[in-house]
Design a protein around this motif. Structure first.
Motif, PDB file in Angstrom:
ATOM      1  N   ALA A   1      17.958  15.365  43.630  1.00  0.00           N
ATOM      2  CA  ALA A   1      17.076  16.428  43.149  1.00  0.00           C
ATOM      3  C   ALA A   1      16.110  15.903  42.097  1.00  0.00           C
ATOM      4  CB  ALA A   1      17.905  17.580  42.588  1.00  0.00           C
ATOM      5  N   GLU A   2      16.590  15.008  41.244  1.00  0.00           N
ATOM      6  CA  GLU A   2      15.734  14.453  40.195  1.00  0.00           C
ATOM      7  C   GLU A   2      14.605  13.615  40.780  1.00  0.00           C
ATOM      8  OE1 GLU A   2      19.603  15.625  38.683  1.00  0.00           O
ATOM      9  OE2 GLU A   2      19.030  14.282  40.323  1.00  0.00           O
TER      10      GLU A   2
ATOM     11  N   ASP B   1      19.555  27.114  39.953  1.00  0.00           N
ATOM     12  CA  ASP B   1      20.686  26.188  39.976  1.00  0.00           C
ATOM     13  C   ASP B   1      20.859  25.630  41.384  1.00  0.00           C
ATOM     14  OD1 ASP B   1      23.021  24.784  39.633  1.00  0.00           O
ATOM     15  OD2 ASP B   1      24.289  26.553  39.342  1.00  0.00           O
ATOM     16  N   GLY B   2      20.471  24.385  41.574  1.00  0.00           N
ATOM     17  CA  GLY B   2      20.590  23.771  42.890  1.00  0.00           C
ATOM     18  C   GLY B   2      21.954  23.185  43.188  1.00  0.00           C
ATOM     19  N   ALA B   3      22.832  23.102  42.191  1.00  0.00           N
ATOM     20  CA  ALA B   3      24.123  22.437  42.381  1.00  0.00           C
ATOM     21  C   ALA B   3      24.958  23.036  43.499  1.00  0.00           C
ATOM     22  CB  ALA B   3      24.896  22.430  41.059  1.00  0.00           C
ATOM     23  N   PRO B   4      25.032  24.378  43.651  1.00  0.00           N
ATOM     24  CA  PRO B   4      25.865  24.935  44.722  1.00  0.00           C
ATOM     25  C   PRO B   4      25.232  24.875  46.108  1.00  0.00           C
ATOM     26  CG  PRO B   4      25.537  26.502  42.907  1.00  0.00           C
ATOM     27  CD  PRO B   4      24.512  25.428  42.776  1.00  0.00           C
TER      28      PRO B   4
ATOM     29  N   ALA C   1      21.673  25.329  53.040  1.00  0.00           N
ATOM     30  CA  ALA C   1      20.245  25.279  53.367  1.00  0.00           C
ATOM     31  C   ALA C   1      19.920  23.921  53.965  1.00  0.00           C
ATOM     32  CB  ALA C   1      19.397  25.526  52.123  1.00  0.00           C
ATOM     33  N   CYS C   2      19.294  23.912  55.132  1.00  0.00           N
ATOM     34  CA  CYS C   2      18.940  22.622  55.736  1.00  0.00           C
ATOM     35  C   CYS C   2      17.918  21.890  54.878  1.00  0.00           C
ATOM     36  CB  CYS C   2      18.443  22.805  57.163  1.00  0.00           C
ATOM     37  SG  CYS C   2      17.008  23.891  57.340  1.00  0.00           S
ATOM     38  N   GLY C   3      17.107  22.638  54.128  1.00  0.00           N
ATOM     39  CA  GLY C   3      16.148  22.033  53.216  1.00  0.00           C
ATOM     40  C   GLY C   3      16.662  21.934  51.804  1.00  0.00           C
ATOM     41  N   HIS C   4      17.970  21.662  51.665  1.00  0.00           N
ATOM     42  CA  HIS C   4      18.553  21.618  50.321  1.00  0.00           C
ATOM     43  C   HIS C   4      17.967  20.504  49.469  1.00  0.00           C
ATOM     44  CE1 HIS C   4      21.322  18.097  50.983  1.00  0.00           C
ATOM     45  NE2 HIS C   4      21.095  18.438  52.231  1.00  0.00           N
ATOM     46  N   VAL C   5      17.476  19.424  50.084  1.00  0.00           N
ATOM     47  CA  VAL C   5      16.908  18.325  49.294  1.00  0.00           C
ATOM     48  C   VAL C   5      15.607  18.752  48.624  1.00  0.00           C
ATOM     49  CG1 VAL C   5      15.947  15.989  49.388  1.00  0.00           C
ATOM     50  CG2 VAL C   5      18.100  16.494  50.561  1.00  0.00           C
ATOM     51  N   PRO C   6      14.583  19.213  49.362  1.00  0.00           N
ATOM     52  CA  PRO C   6      13.374  19.664  48.646  1.00  0.00           C
ATOM     53  C   PRO C   6      13.623  20.892  47.792  1.00  0.00           C
ATOM     54  CG  PRO C   6      13.218  20.146  50.997  1.00  0.00           C
ATOM     55  CD  PRO C   6      14.392  19.245  50.827  1.00  0.00           C
ATOM     56  N   LEU C   7      14.503  21.796  48.239  1.00  0.00           N
ATOM     57  CA  LEU C   7      14.802  22.973  47.437  1.00  0.00           C
ATOM     58  C   LEU C   7      15.464  22.582  46.122  1.00  0.00           C
ATOM     59  CD1 LEU C   7      14.961  26.024  47.058  1.00  0.00           C
ATOM     60  CD2 LEU C   7      17.052  26.024  48.441  1.00  0.00           C
ATOM     61  N   GLY C   8      16.392  21.629  46.177  1.00  0.00           N
ATOM     62  CA  GLY C   8      17.038  21.165  44.953  1.00  0.00           C
ATOM     63  C   GLY C   8      16.052  20.555  43.983  1.00  0.00           C
TER      64      GLY C   8
END
Length: 282
Positions: A171-172, A219-222, A228-235
């Motif tokens: 995420a960072e 909070d992207g941790a959960p 979410a399939c796009g958890h990487v850009p969303l995070g």
């Protein structure tokens, strides 16, 4: 994990990228596509507040399934159509595993509604990040970015895009890349993501509700691949939004069982707007 994007980002420009899912996820005929997108946008109730989103999250399934939710993400941009000239679009890689963030050397995305030029000067802002580079194989078959373009084309004036397909990345790292291309009021960030996949209807509602709560807390941790399939850009967006003191609003939350599919195996869809505290009014 496969290959990584190649550096540097700048090289010879390639021919316009043909649309991978035109005629399947959305109509390939320009008139029919415009009519369907306009109908979806017209179905969204106007927002009472003149807030200008700095970023939106929208789903990327076929129009019949996720189109009503995607319309909720894009319709509020109509009053700002003349102010937004560049759109940074980030989505997951569904067909190619790789490490990092992939850019493209194509001149434009060849949408049925007309070509959308790629802003290569803006891509160059990412050129010194070791985890960013060109990887055309990640863009060619990928649908997550292109399905957002017809909505943007019907709601905005002329604009260019910075298309970013996300492989495995922290995420960072995504937040660091986003900072480089954040821009001002002329630049919109779009994160393309669906939510839960292939759960029973009520199970999906519960899981997507928990995801919505996490997004409300920035909070992207959960939020992982099951959420979410796009958890990487969303995070990455959530990481940056939290650091910047942004606020967010859920615009729509539903699943394919509410739109065009059966209820035994559904896909979740959500739309969110993110507001920069320094740029709330249009």
């Amino acid at each position: 994990m496969g290959q990584s994007p190649s550096a540097p980002t700048r090289g010879p420009l390639l021919a316009d990228r043909p649309m991978a899912v035109a005629g399947r996820f959305y109509p390939g005929d320009p008139a029919q596509l415009a009519q369907e997108v306009d109908s979806l946008l017209a179905g969204v109730k106007a927002s009472p507040a003149p807030l200008r989103p700095k970023a939106v999250v929208a789903p990327h399934a076929g129009l019949a399934y996720s189109g009503p939710t995607a319309a909720h993400a894009f319709a509020p941009l109509a009053r700002h159509r003349d102010a937004i000239h560049r759109v940074v679009v980030l989505g997951p890689s569904h067909r190619l595993a790789f490490r990092g963030l992939a850019l493209s050397g194509t001149r434009a995305y060849d949408s049925p509604l007309g070509p959308v030029p790629v802003d290569h000067s803006w891509q160059d802002r990412l050129s010194d990040l070791a985890f960013v580079g060109r990887l055309e194989q990640a863009h060619g078959p990928e649908h997550a970015l292109e399905v957002e373009l017809p909505f943007l084309q019907r709601i905005l004036g002329p604009f260019s895009i910075v298309p970013i397909v996300c492989g495995e990345a922290a995420a960072e790292e995504v937040a660091q890349a986003l900072e480089r291309v954040w821009g001002g009021p002329e630049t919109l960030i779009v994160v393309s993501s669906d939510l839960s996949h292939y759960l029973e209807y009520e199970d999906a509602r519960r899981q997507d509700g928990r995801t919505a709560t996490a997004i409300a807390r920035l909070d992207g941790a959960p939020i992982g691949p099951r959420e979410a399939c796009g958890h990487v850009p969303l995070g990455g967006l959530l990481c940056l939004a939290r650091a910047a003191g942004m606020t967010t609003r859920c615009l729509d939350l539903r699943n394919s069982g509410d739109t065009a599919g059966p209820r035994d195996r559904v896909v979740g869809y959500g739309a969110w707007a993110f507001y920069d505290p320094t740029n709330l009014l249009g």
